[in-house]
Design a protein around this motif. Structure first.
Motif, short mmCIF file in Angstrom:
data_model
loop_
_atom_site.label_atom_id
_atom_site.label_comp_id
_atom_site.label_asym_id
_atom_site.label_seq_id
_atom_site.Cartn_x
_atom_site.Cartn_y
_atom_site.Cartn_z
N HIS A 100 0.79 -1.23 0.00
CA HIS A 100 0.00 0.00 0.00
C HIS A 100 0.83 1.29 0.00
CE1 HIS A 100 -4.00 1.81 0.43
NE2 HIS A 100 -3.29 2.83 0.85
N HIS B 159 0.93 4.89 -1.96
CA HIS B 159 0.18 5.73 -2.91
C HIS B 159 1.05 6.05 -4.12
CE1 HIS B 159 -3.01 7.23 0.19
NE2 HIS B 159 -2.87 5.92 0.18
N GLU C 165 -10.07 7.05 -0.41
CA GLU C 165 -9.99 5.63 -0.05
C GLU C 165 -11.08 5.22 0.93
OE1 GLU C 165 -5.92 4.76 1.17
OE2 GLU C 165 -5.56 4.31 -0.93
N HIS D 208 -6.92 3.25 5.02
CA HIS D 208 -6.50 2.96 3.66
C HIS D 208 -7.38 1.86 3.08
CE1 HIS D 208 -2.91 5.44 3.77
NE2 HIS D 208 -2.74 5.01 5.00
ZN ZN Z 1 -3.87 4.65 1.32
#
Ligand code: ZN
Length: 177
Positions: A26, A28, A57, A117
């Protein structure tokens, strides 16, 4: 007694069996894409922070956000345009499966992610008449999703496995042949 070469090949095989989660988690701007080439099939597995597709998100809250999410999903469903596989392989899109709790995919009403997230996973299956002849795939993810900057690739074929990185604005991925 097993030779070192044999052990090395075993290690490579084990690495090929790892799921997409093997890379950095994860981040970005970064997505992971595994491309598995078989005789009669090419399968692409996408794993990306939702931020790369939407700029947020969580479940969409406004009409504008819902439209944005619908448009992103439509672009992913249109996988024949998103992933153009070398015409020599004779591939046709067979199935797209998208999974994202925040977007209630695959089923409406799925529980939304609770942390800060969220990700989307996509599986894109193409049936091919000659998968082994696929020399490249044109990846349209950068054109479709402006927030995406880098794609960490893992290419898997019967002949081996390799990693590669695609950096905007590049789009062509050479496949293991
Ligand atoms: Zn994120």
């Amino acid at each position: 007694m097993k030779s070192p070469l044999y052990l090395l090949l075993l290690a490579a095989t084990a690495a090929a069996a790892l799921p997409a989660q093997a890379g950095p988690a994860h981040q970005h701007g970064v997505a992971r894409l595994d491309v598995a080439v078989e005789a009669n099939r090419v399968t692409l597995y996408l794993d990306t922070p939702l931020d790369n597709l939407l700029g947020f998100e969580r479940a969409p809250r406004t009409d504008a956000e819902r439209q944005q999410a619908d448009a992103a999903v439509a672009r992913l469903q249109d996988a024949e345009r998103l992933f153009r596989i070398d015409g020599n392989a004779g591939c046709k899109l067979a199935k797209v499966t998208l999974t994202s709790a925040a977007l209630s995919l695959p089923a409406p009403g799925a529980p939304a992610a609770k942390d800060d997230h969220a990700d989307l996973e996509g599986r894109f299956e193409f049936n091919c008449t000659a998968g082994a002849r696929a020399g490249f795939v044109e990846v349209g993810l950068f054109a479709a999703f402006p927030q995406l900057k880098r794609i960490e690739l893992q290419l898997i074929s019967p002949k081996g496995q390799m990693k590669a990185t695609l950096v905007r604005p590049a789009s062509r991925v050479a496949l293991v042949r």
